[in-house]
Design a protein around this motif. Structure first.
Motif, short mmCIF file in Angstrom:
data_model
loop_
_atom_site.label_atom_id
_atom_site.label_comp_id
_atom_site.label_asym_id
_atom_site.label_seq_id
_atom_site.Cartn_x
_atom_site.Cartn_y
_atom_site.Cartn_z
N ILE A 87 9.34 1.06 2.44
CA ILE A 87 9.68 0.82 1.03
C ILE A 87 10.38 2.07 0.49
O ILE A 87 9.89 3.19 0.64
N VAL A 88 11.53 1.85 -0.14
CA VAL A 88 12.38 2.93 -0.62
C VAL A 88 12.45 2.88 -2.14
O VAL A 88 12.63 1.81 -2.73
N ASP A 89 12.29 4.04 -2.75
CA ASP A 89 12.44 4.14 -4.21
C ASP A 89 13.84 3.69 -4.61
O ASP A 89 14.84 4.03 -3.97
N THR A 90 13.91 2.96 -5.69
CA THR A 90 15.18 2.39 -6.13
C THR A 90 16.21 3.47 -6.49
O THR A 90 17.41 3.20 -6.52
N VAL A 111 12.84 -2.40 -1.62
CA VAL A 111 13.19 -1.39 -2.61
C VAL A 111 12.33 -1.62 -3.84
O VAL A 111 12.17 -2.76 -4.30
N ALA A 112 11.74 -0.55 -4.36
CA ALA A 112 10.82 -0.69 -5.50
C ALA A 112 10.98 0.51 -6.43
O ALA A 112 11.23 1.63 -5.98
N PRO A 172 6.65 2.44 -4.31
CA PRO A 172 6.48 2.95 -2.94
C PRO A 172 5.11 3.57 -2.71
O PRO A 172 4.48 3.33 -1.68
N LEU A 173 4.61 4.37 -3.66
CA LEU A 173 3.30 5.00 -3.50
C LEU A 173 2.20 3.95 -3.46
O LEU A 173 1.28 4.01 -2.63
N SER A 191 4.36 1.24 6.14
CA SER A 191 4.00 2.36 7.01
C SER A 191 4.58 3.67 6.50
O SER A 191 3.94 4.72 6.55
N VAL A 192 5.82 3.60 6.02
CA VAL A 192 6.53 4.78 5.55
C VAL A 192 7.19 4.42 4.22
O VAL A 192 7.63 3.28 4.01
N ALA A 193 7.28 5.39 3.32
CA ALA A 193 7.94 5.17 2.04
C ALA A 193 8.83 6.36 1.71
O ALA A 193 8.61 7.48 2.20
#
Length: 301
Positions: free
Chosen positions: A100-103, A130-131, A136-137, A146-148
């Protein structure tokens, strides 16, 4: 004796404190309420103190319980981290890598890292989302990824390890058709108060991590949106102004569809820089694909 304490007792104590009651704590642990009550009573007997005040309708942490709650969490985190490391010794390749990646973070950088992971581990499925803000946290804490990649220094959790990547330029922008745009074209000097008089487009946090908190909101009048795409569309339509990552608006700025707003408290030359991090749970060892993604994204910034 303190040596007689068990991890089960500590987990029960933490679950009840976080859930807000014995019944809710029992449901979280999938145990009978009587077993949960017995575990806490045994823990209190071993420690020689009361952890909860049970006089009201709902149990409330005593001062001693409040003081010991963080200790209990720390002990459990250490144990879970040790268990994860032991499991990781013989861990094989994961079937799926969830990221998940910060927008705010440049998505092409994350995609390039994932392309490199795919080249090394073509059998691993990837789930990429994407969030915004706490998304992500929250996904890391709930085990949904698994990873952000997170952006900003406002939200933290001791269970999450964060490693710095690059800084992301954030710029306040407005449509050239907006009243503020007309002032900019006329080379009128704008103050923060001038900008704050106009509607600001703001992202909503989909999680409770920043409940009742606003970040970089200047205007008393706001519209709230759920995605960066919706935010940018409203700004380009001339509805209001807002902050956007520079990488998403470079073309619109070059074409003069959007204009940069400059004021002293909007950052030097109207630009602020937010720190980005690659993050994962301390108590869960990354598999080969997760480690590869972390390495790739670190080396690309």
């Amino acid at each position: 004796m303190i040596d007689a304490l068990t991890l089960g007792q500590l987990r029960t104590f933490v679950a009840i404190a976080e859930a807000g009651g014995f019944r809710a704590g029992a449901a979280r642990l999938r145990r009978a309420q009587s077993a949960v009550s017995h575990a806490v009573a045994s823990l209190e007997q071993e420690l020689g103190i009361a952890l909860f005040d049970r006089d009201g309708r709902r149990p409330v942490l005593t001062p001693a319980g409040t003081a010991l709650l963080e200790d209990a969490r720390a002990v459990l985190l250490k144990v879970d981290t040790m268990r994860a490391r032991a499991q990781g010794v013989s861990q094989g390749l994961e079937l799926e890598l969830s990221v998940i990646v910060d927008t705010l973070f440049p998505l092409p950088l994350a995609c390039a890292a994932l392309q490199a992971v795919h080249a090394r581990y073509p059998s691993v499925r990837v789930q990429l989302q994407v969030a915004p803000l706490g998304g992500p946290l929250d996904a890391l804490l709930e085990g949904r990824c698994s990873v952000a990649i997170t952006v900003g220094n406002d939200l933290h959790d001791p269970r999450v390890k964060k490693e710095p990547l690059t800084t992301v330029p954030i710029v306040p922008v407005v449509s050239s058709s907006h009243r503020l745009g007309a002032s900019l074209r006329a080379r009128k000097r704008l103050s923060a108060d001038d900008i704050g008089e106009h509607l600001q487009i703001v992202l909503i946090d989909p999680t409770p991590l920043s409940a009742r908190r606003d970040f970089n909101v200047l205007s008393p009048r706001t519209w709230r949106v759920g995605t960066q795409e919706a935010k940018q569309a409203l700004i380009e339509a001339g509805v209001g102004w807002g902050r956007l990552p520079l990488w998403t608006v470079e073309t619109a700025l070059r074409d003069a569809r959007l204009l940069r707003l400059v004021a002293s408290n909007l950052g030097p030359a109207g630009e602020a820089r937010e720190q980005a991090y690659v993050a994962h749970r301390r108590d869960r060892v990354l598999g080969p694909a997760g480690r590869a993604f972390r390495e790739e994204v670190l080396c690309r910034v």
